[in-house]
Every structure is written in C-alpha cells, then in structure tokens.
Scaffold this active site. Structure first.
Site, PDB file in Angstrom:
ATOM      1  N   ASP A 144       7.586 -11.838  35.858  1.00 32.70           N
ATOM      2  CA  ASP A 144       6.297 -12.376  35.325  1.00 32.70           C
ATOM      3  C   ASP A 144       5.108 -11.685  35.627  1.00 32.70           C
ATOM      4  OD1 ASP A 144       4.616 -14.688  34.011  1.00 32.70           O
ATOM      5  OD2 ASP A 144       4.034 -14.683  36.377  1.00 32.70           O
ATOM      6  N   GLU A 154      12.398 -13.713  38.435  1.00 28.59           N
ATOM      7  CA  GLU A 154      11.721 -14.135  37.318  1.00 28.59           C
ATOM      8  C   GLU A 154      10.193 -14.110  37.636  1.00 28.59           C
ATOM      9  OE1 GLU A 154      10.390 -18.593  35.782  1.00 28.59           O
ATOM     10  OE2 GLU A 154      12.403 -18.368  36.541  1.00 28.59           O
ATOM     11  N   ASP A 179      12.654 -17.569  30.952  1.00 29.84           N
ATOM     12  CA  ASP A 179      12.649 -17.120  32.402  1.00 29.84           C
ATOM     13  C   ASP A 179      13.748 -15.865  32.509  1.00 29.84           C
ATOM     14  OD1 ASP A 179      10.850 -19.088  32.764  1.00 29.84           O
ATOM     15  OD2 ASP A 179      12.567 -20.702  33.653  1.00 29.84           O
ATOM     16  N   GLU A 222      12.133 -12.623  31.745  1.00 36.38           N
ATOM     17  CA  GLU A 222      11.261 -12.214  32.772  1.00 36.38           C
ATOM     18  C   GLU A 222      12.056 -11.635  33.939  1.00 36.38           C
ATOM     19  OE1 GLU A 222       7.247 -15.377  32.423  1.00 36.38           O
ATOM     20  OE2 GLU A 222       8.991 -15.872  33.484  1.00 36.38           O
TER      21      GLU A 222
END
Length: 253
Positions: A73, A69, A142, A145
């Site tokens: 990101d 994640e 999440d 990502e």
C-alpha cells in the site's frame, strides 16, 4: 531448484484440508501474468495467503499477507503520487490527492487483480472460499497490494515501479475517464482530510414518495458549511451525488 520448490509447496499445506492449494504450475502461471519471476518463492506464497488460510496451516497471524499488504500500500501510494505529480503539473495538492484516491481505490485494485487472475490463486480456507472470497473486492485489492509489496522486497523499487506502471498506471486514462469507477465520497473525504477540514457529514434533508419508491435528498456539510446536495432512490446514491457536487463546488472536478 525445482525440487526445493516442490518440497516447499508440499510443506505449506495441511494434508487433511480440502482448501485449494497451489501447485508449481499455478506459481509459473501467475508469475507469467505478473511478468515477474520471484527469486524468493516464499514471498509470493505469503503474498497470496489470506488470513483465513492460517486455520488450514495452523500458522501465526504474522504469516498471512497482511504485512506485505501494508508495505505494498505504501509503495503503491508513493509510485502513484509521483506519477500524478509529474503528469499533472497544473493540479494542486487537493486535486492530486483526490485522483490518487481513485486510482488506488479498492474497486480499481480489485479489477486489476481480476485481470491478473489473483482470485484464482489466493489462498483461502473452505469457509471463505464458499462465501465468495475469490471474487470479493477487498480480498482481491489486498492481495494486489501484498503482491506489490512482495515484488518490492524481492526485486527492489525499480522493479516495483515497472510492475505498477505495467499493471495499473498503463490504465490510468481509462480509469480517469470512467465516472462509474469514481467513489466521490472517498475523494471528498481524502480532500477534506488533506486540507485539515475534518470529516464530511451527510444529512438527510427530505424523503419523498412511497416506501417502495422513495427519493432521498441529502446534503453534505464540512465544518457546518453546506457544500453540495444530491437526490437518489437510495441514501447511498444521494450521498454520492452530493459528494460529487461538493467536489465541483470546491473546483476539484
């Protein structure tokens, strides 16, 4: 290859758990929706593994999707900013930051995750699933990502860019045109921090009406400068309107 995948799936789950597990068919379906087939199947399993599921498998925290994640990101941020930089040559740093904040916001990423069907396959323990985890925006965003990070590791940057373009950037006109997607408080915070202005401060200036029908007036200040005011039947709504008016004052909207 199929035998290896089936063996890996079988090893992943605790035999006495009632938590929903993944099947080979699930993986095939989600890869079809992602329009990407993983060479390393362990990456997609880890990307779908919420930390609550570690109670099922008795694995350490590092085996959840949180590291992927973090990576995803960063990849998303870079790809989205480059896209906005090239698309809006007339916009300055603050405006680009505000738009980027909207495009990669939890609400938008959660919606994209729902379109792909990630909520159906994310790995949760029984308690998290019963609490509605499969539709929780934070878990969905999440997971998206994490999937992005996994695709980056498995297929490289070019493949990750293609995935992000297909699933997220292809919707950018719709995202930018729909005001209900916008979190003006987040946009104002991103802008203020990017300019070294500090954190916006919201102050209740007035409360009117009976308890069951109150109207709140809230001002937003940055470095003691009053930049906008908003009215609403809740503090949350009034703050959003105040932030929106502040962004207009700063000529971001």
């Amino acid at each position: 290859m199929l035998n290896k995948l089936n063996t890996f799936v079988a090893k992943l789950f605790h035999p006495h758990s009632q938590a929903r597990s993944l099947t080979k068919r699930d993986i095939e379906r989600i890869e079809l929706k992602l329009n990407y087939h993983f060479s390393n199947k362990q990456l997609i399993f880890q990307a779908l593994k919420h930390r609550s599921f570690l109670a099922v498998t008795n694995e350490p925290r590092l085996q959840s999707n949180e590291r992927l994640e973090l990576l995803g990101d960063a990849v998303l941020g870079m790809v989205v900013v480059e896209h906005l930089y090239r698309r809006f040559p007339e916009k300055g740093e603050g405006e680009l930051t505000a738009i980027k904040s909207l495009v990669v916001s939890r609400k938008i990423l959660a919606n994209v995750a729902r379109q792909i069907g990630l909520g159906d396959v994310v790995l949760l323990n029984d308690a998290e699933e019963k609490a509605g985890g499969r539709n929780r925006p934070s878990i969905l965003a999440d997971t998206f990502e994490a999937i992005t990070g996994a695709i980056y590791l498995d297929g490289g940057l070019k493949t990750a860019v293609e995935f992000i373009s297909d699933k997220l950037l292809s919707q950018i006109d719709d995202i930018l045109s729909k005001e209900q997607y916008k979190n003006f408080k987040s946009m104002l915070l991103e802008y203020a921090q990017s300019r070294g202005m500090g954190v916006p401060h919201y102050v209740v200036k007035k409360e009117e009406g009976p308890d069951h029908k109150k109207i709140f007036t809230i001002d937003v200040l940055i470095k003691n400068r009053d930049l906008g005011s908003g009215k609403g039947n809740s503090k949350k709504k009034a703050e959003q309107i105040a932030a929106k008016n502040a962004l207009r004052q700063l000529k971001i909207l």
